[in-house]
Design a protein around this motif. Structure first.
Motif, mmCIF file in Angstrom:
data_model
loop_
_atom_site.group_PDB
_atom_site.id
_atom_site.type_symbol
_atom_site.label_atom_id
_atom_site.label_comp_id
_atom_site.label_asym_id
_atom_site.label_seq_id
_atom_site.Cartn_x
_atom_site.Cartn_y
_atom_site.Cartn_z
ATOM 1 N N GLU A 63 -71.945 -17.238 30.646
ATOM 2 C CA GLU A 63 -73.229 -17.219 30.328
ATOM 3 C C GLU A 63 -73.688 -15.658 30.189
ATOM 4 N N ARG A 64 -72.785 -14.694 30.750
ATOM 5 C CA ARG A 64 -73.418 -13.305 30.701
ATOM 6 C C ARG A 64 -72.710 -12.560 29.571
ATOM 7 N N LEU A 65 -71.414 -13.052 29.285
ATOM 8 C CA LEU A 65 -70.590 -12.274 28.259
ATOM 9 C C LEU A 65 -70.432 -13.258 27.090
ATOM 10 N N ASN A 66 -71.126 -12.757 26.132
ATOM 11 C CA ASN A 66 -70.988 -13.437 24.648
ATOM 12 C C ASN A 66 -69.253 -13.344 24.101
ATOM 13 N N ILE A 67 -68.778 -14.363 23.845
ATOM 14 C CA ILE A 67 -67.445 -14.033 23.356
ATOM 15 C C ILE A 67 -67.419 -13.423 22.139
ATOM 16 N N VAL A 68 -68.346 -13.218 21.246
ATOM 17 C CA VAL A 68 -68.515 -12.556 20.304
ATOM 18 C C VAL A 68 -68.490 -11.048 20.651
ATOM 19 N N ASP A 69 -69.303 -10.509 21.525
ATOM 20 C CA ASP A 69 -69.317 -9.308 21.585
ATOM 21 C C ASP A 69 -67.997 -8.752 22.425
ATOM 22 N N VAL A 70 -67.233 -9.470 23.018
ATOM 23 C CA VAL A 70 -66.016 -9.010 23.579
ATOM 24 C C VAL A 70 -64.857 -9.111 22.455
ATOM 25 N N VAL A 71 -64.794 -10.197 21.651
ATOM 26 C CA VAL A 71 -63.895 -10.001 20.498
ATOM 27 C C VAL A 71 -63.887 -8.931 19.671
ATOM 28 N N ARG A 72 -65.316 -8.550 19.156
ATOM 29 C CA ARG A 72 -65.426 -7.366 18.331
ATOM 30 C C ARG A 72 -65.216 -6.087 18.628
ATOM 31 N N ARG A 73 -64.991 -5.722 20.220
ATOM 32 C CA ARG A 73 -64.317 -4.694 20.417
ATOM 33 C C ARG A 73 -63.030 -4.533 20.095
ATOM 34 N N TYR A 74 -62.292 -5.448 19.672
ATOM 35 C CA TYR A 74 -60.907 -5.453 19.116
ATOM 36 C C TYR A 74 -60.507 -5.690 17.757
ATOM 37 N N VAL A 75 -61.594 -6.802 17.169
ATOM 38 C CA VAL A 75 -61.533 -7.184 15.833
ATOM 39 C C VAL A 75 -62.814 -6.747 15.167
ATOM 40 N N GLU A 76 -62.696 -6.664 13.818
ATOM 41 C CA GLU A 76 -63.726 -6.263 13.199
ATOM 42 C C GLU A 76 -64.470 -7.796 12.403
ATOM 43 N N LEU A 77 -65.467 -8.330 13.111
ATOM 44 C CA LEU A 77 -65.908 -9.790 12.795
ATOM 45 C C LEU A 77 -66.876 -9.868 11.900
ATOM 46 N N CYS B 110 -57.315 -19.651 15.683
ATOM 47 C CA CYS B 110 -56.622 -18.846 14.202
ATOM 48 C C CYS B 110 -55.900 -19.898 13.687
ATOM 49 N N PHE B 111 -56.110 -20.230 12.372
ATOM 50 C CA PHE B 111 -55.439 -21.356 11.633
ATOM 51 C C PHE B 111 -53.973 -20.828 11.066
ATOM 52 N N GLY B 112 -53.847 -19.410 11.286
ATOM 53 C CA GLY B 112 -52.449 -19.063 10.918
ATOM 54 C C GLY B 112 -51.431 -19.177 11.901
ATOM 55 N N CYS B 113 -51.516 -18.737 13.235
ATOM 56 C CA CYS B 113 -50.675 -18.693 14.256
ATOM 57 C C CYS B 113 -51.116 -19.583 15.308
ATOM 58 N N HIS B 114 -52.171 -20.308 15.275
ATOM 59 C CA HIS B 114 -52.725 -21.280 16.188
ATOM 60 C C HIS B 114 -53.118 -20.656 17.450
ATOM 61 N N ALA B 115 -53.206 -19.402 17.572
ATOM 62 C CA ALA B 115 -53.763 -18.949 18.899
ATOM 63 C C ALA B 115 -55.237 -19.815 19.249
ATOM 64 N N SER B 116 -55.514 -19.792 20.402
ATOM 65 C CA SER B 116 -57.006 -20.621 20.524
ATOM 66 C C SER B 116 -57.208 -20.087 21.895
ATOM 67 N N GLY B 117 -58.524 -20.485 22.238
ATOM 68 C CA GLY B 117 -59.090 -20.540 23.560
ATOM 69 C C GLY B 117 -60.443 -20.080 23.688
ATOM 70 N N ASP B 118 -60.813 -19.671 24.832
ATOM 71 C CA ASP B 118 -62.019 -19.208 25.298
ATOM 72 C C ASP B 118 -62.000 -17.444 25.371
ATOM 73 N N VAL B 119 -63.089 -16.852 26.057
ATOM 74 C CA VAL B 119 -63.309 -15.576 26.250
ATOM 75 C C VAL B 119 -62.193 -14.908 27.048
ATOM 76 N N PHE B 120 -61.937 -15.962 28.052
ATOM 77 C CA PHE B 120 -60.779 -15.341 29.306
ATOM 78 C C PHE B 120 -59.558 -15.491 28.546
ATOM 79 N N ASP B 121 -59.207 -16.447 27.542
ATOM 80 C CA ASP B 121 -57.754 -16.394 27.036
ATOM 81 C C ASP B 121 -57.710 -15.415 25.903
ATOM 82 N N PHE B 122 -58.671 -14.991 25.295
ATOM 83 C CA PHE B 122 -58.771 -13.823 24.369
ATOM 84 C C PHE B 122 -58.663 -12.586 25.226
ATOM 85 N N TYR B 123 -59.347 -12.328 26.233
ATOM 86 C CA TYR B 123 -59.219 -10.946 26.886
ATOM 87 C C TYR B 123 -57.729 -10.948 27.546
ATOM 88 N N SER B 124 -57.127 -12.323 28.007
ATOM 89 C CA SER B 124 -55.898 -12.038 28.594
ATOM 90 C C SER B 124 -54.863 -11.677 27.594
#
Length: 577
Positions: free
Chosen positions: A12-26, A58-72
């Motif tokens: 609820e407090r951490l938006n997945i987009v905000d976390v992902v864009r630290r590492y990826v240019e969305l 990811c439609f290429g390598c099929h990596a998937s998940g939520d904010v916890f999976d991405f961060y891990s």
């Protein structure tokens, strides 16, 4: 708060987009965000984030998940470490359960010990780096210059010098107020029979070993003169460091691995440094051990492709064989670069140059071909048995058939010969099995998939599905296991109980490209019709079997009852189809 409540609060407090864009240019693309995937090498934006669902795919390598999976995955962390770090970031305190003064005191003591060790390692790294600039380190600086290491590499990897004095580091730790018993537990000092502490690392070039959170957790040391001592010594296992779990240079190579979509795996400290200096910033070392499952798990969080770099002697080939086997059975791909006789990475790059190394990489066989070639040379009679054992170890069932085909071609065997002995254990279809059975299983798989797609899209409707017998219609173990997890943990908590394959399926059903979950009633009605048709067909098959069993008994009244029931069943099936 409890862990499950903390997970919900963090989302609820951490938006997945905000976390992902630290590492990826969305970039925004309609209702979703897209970018090139950080987990494999590509230029097209196949990586997609659904902000509303809180999922990535990811439609290429099929990596998937939520904010916890991405961060891990992006940081190579276990879930517990991820939970703690994101909780701290979100300002959430995790309840460790009922208060137990004794347990709490023990945990505080352990945390305090770990923090002290980290501070000792930080001090030690500074002590070694400072010593490298001292006049008495002239011999070490000459060695570094002789090996051709640049100042940038020395700084980036924090190289240092352990003085030859017996208590140089021990005195520095004591002056800083550290307990010598703790220093001994951290593996920085030893204890003489007199009880006096002494430095474990003396007269050596020092290689700090970092965790993925960029903290120094261990050291390696190499002698630089012709002394009759072990060429390399490493920190012993401590509460901070387990040798088989870490890789040298992974903290520095992480970005390079993600960018290139491939990790280079070699054996020695110097090999890693040389590779980085020549631009191969995705190189890591195995820290003096054979490759371990724990190291593979860490690496696979960043890339699914590996390049193995080994010596060309018999020992090097056998080590490469074992490493290939471990990688391939876990669904990773690899190639093997064997150094020419008398060469290592350092001599090859500095002598023949990067072009020769690139040529070796281009000619490198893939892992499976390398395994077969090595086995033929080492023990041809054992090759077939190795192949069967290898197939039994495969973690991903979908890989079995293509690997059987390739191994059969390489070994000049029939595929049936290789399937012998593994078909029963892996549930493979045996030679001569009727096609009708395969078709029936295909229909079952389609039905299981329909049921579980609805269960994942609308997990709060499980009771409605049970009322129409959806759970009873499931046949595959995979589907039943996923159903049980949803039923046991509920819609909010189940995601973190899923394995990689289940998370992938979940994200396909609810991820960025899936249809919106806003037509539950319509989808439920379609599922109801499908199940009614299935049960009608199953009942008809059962009645037909019962009639065949009754034939010849002379019970004509029973035959008529069966016929009437079969007629009603078939009519009902036609009405629903």
């Amino acid at each position: 708060m409890q862990s499950k409540d903390a997970i919900r609060a963090i989302k609820e407090r951490l938006n997945i987009v905000d976390v992902v864009r630290r590492y990826v240019e969305l970039k925004r693309n309609g209702p979703r965000w897209v970018a090139p995937c950080p987990f494999h090498q590509e230029t097209k934006p196949s990586f997609s984030v659904n902000e509303d669902q809180g999922l990535f795919y990811c439609f290429g390598c099929h990596a998937s998940g939520d904010v916890f999976d991405f961060y891990s995955r992006i940081n190579g962390l276990e879930f517990k470490e991820t939970l703690e770090q994101l909780a701290a970031e979100a300002g959430i305190t995790i309840d460790r359960g009922p208060r137990d003064p004794q347990r709490d005191g023990q945990e505080r003591k352990q945390r305090s010990a770990r923090q002290q060790m980290l501070r000792m390692y930080e001090l030690a790294a500074g002590h070694f780096a400072s010593a490298l600039q001292s006049p008495e380190a002239e011999e070490c600086r000459r060695y570094i210059e002789k090996r051709g290491l640049s100042d940038e590499i020395v700084q980036r990897f924090g190289l240092g010098w352990a003085r030859r004095e017996w208590q140089s580091l021990a005195d520095a730790l004591r002056r800083a107020g550290f307990d010598m018993r703790m220093a001994a537990e951290a593996g920085l000092v030893g204890q003489a029979s007199s009880g006096r502490p002494y430095d474990r690392f003396r007269g050596r070039l020092i290689f700090p070993i970092k965790s993925l959170s960029n903290q120094i957790i261990a050291f390696g040391g190499r002698i630089i003169a012709d002394e009759e001592e072990a060429k390399y010594i490493n920190s012993a296992d401590t509460p901070l460091y387990k040798k088989g779990e870490h890789l040298y240079g992974l903290a520095q190579a992480r970005r390079g691995i993600v960018t290139k979509g491939r990790a280079m795996l070699t054996e020695g400290y110097m090999d890693v440094l040389t590779l980085h200096q020549f631009g191969y910033d995705n190189a890591v070392g195995v820290l003096g051990t054979a490759l371990t499952p724990e190291q593979i798990k860490r690496l696979s969080g960043f890339a699914s492709q590996m390049t193995l770099l080994f010596d060309g002697d018999r020992a090097g080939r056998k080590a490469a064989l074992r490493s290939c086997e471990m990688l391939l059975t876990r669904g990773l791909s690899c190639s093997v670069v064997i150094m020419p006789e008398g060469e290592d990475i350092d001599s090859l790059l500095r002598g023949a140059g990067p072009e020769a190394f690139e040529t070796l990489q281009a000619q490198a066989p893939d892992g499976l071909r390398f395994c077969v070639d090595v086995l033929k040379a080492l023990a041809p009679r054992e090759t077939v048995e190795w192949a069967r054992n290898f197939l039994r170890q495969l973690d991903i069932p979908e890989l079995i058939s293509p690997y059987i085909s390739r191994l059969a071609a390489h070994l000049q065997l029939s595929e049936a010969d290789l399937r012998e002995g593994i078909a029963g254990a892996r549930g493979q279809r045996k030679e001569g099995q009727p096609k009708g059975i395969s078709a029936s299983r295909t229909r079952q798989n389609i039905r299981d998939r329909e049921i579980m797609m609805f269960a994942v899209r609308y997990p709060h409707r499980l009771r409605d599905m049970q009322e129409m017998g959806a759970d009873l219609a499931l046949r595959s173990e995979i589907a039943r296991r996923l159903w049980d997890k949803i039923e046991t943990h509920g819609p909010e908590e189940v995601f973190h109980q899923l394995d990689e394959r289940e998370k992938n399926f979940w994200c396909k059903c609810r991820g960025p490209e899936a249809a919106p979950c806003d037509s539950g009633e319509k989808e439920l009605e379609l599922l109801r019709q499908s199940l009614d048709q299935y049960y009608a067909s199953a009942q008809a098959s059962s009645l037909s079997a019962a009639m065949r069993a009754n034939t010849g008994i002379g019970d004509f009244e029973a035959d008529l009852d069966y016929l009437r029931a079969l007629k009603e069943t078939l009519e009902k099936g036609h009405e629903q189809s």
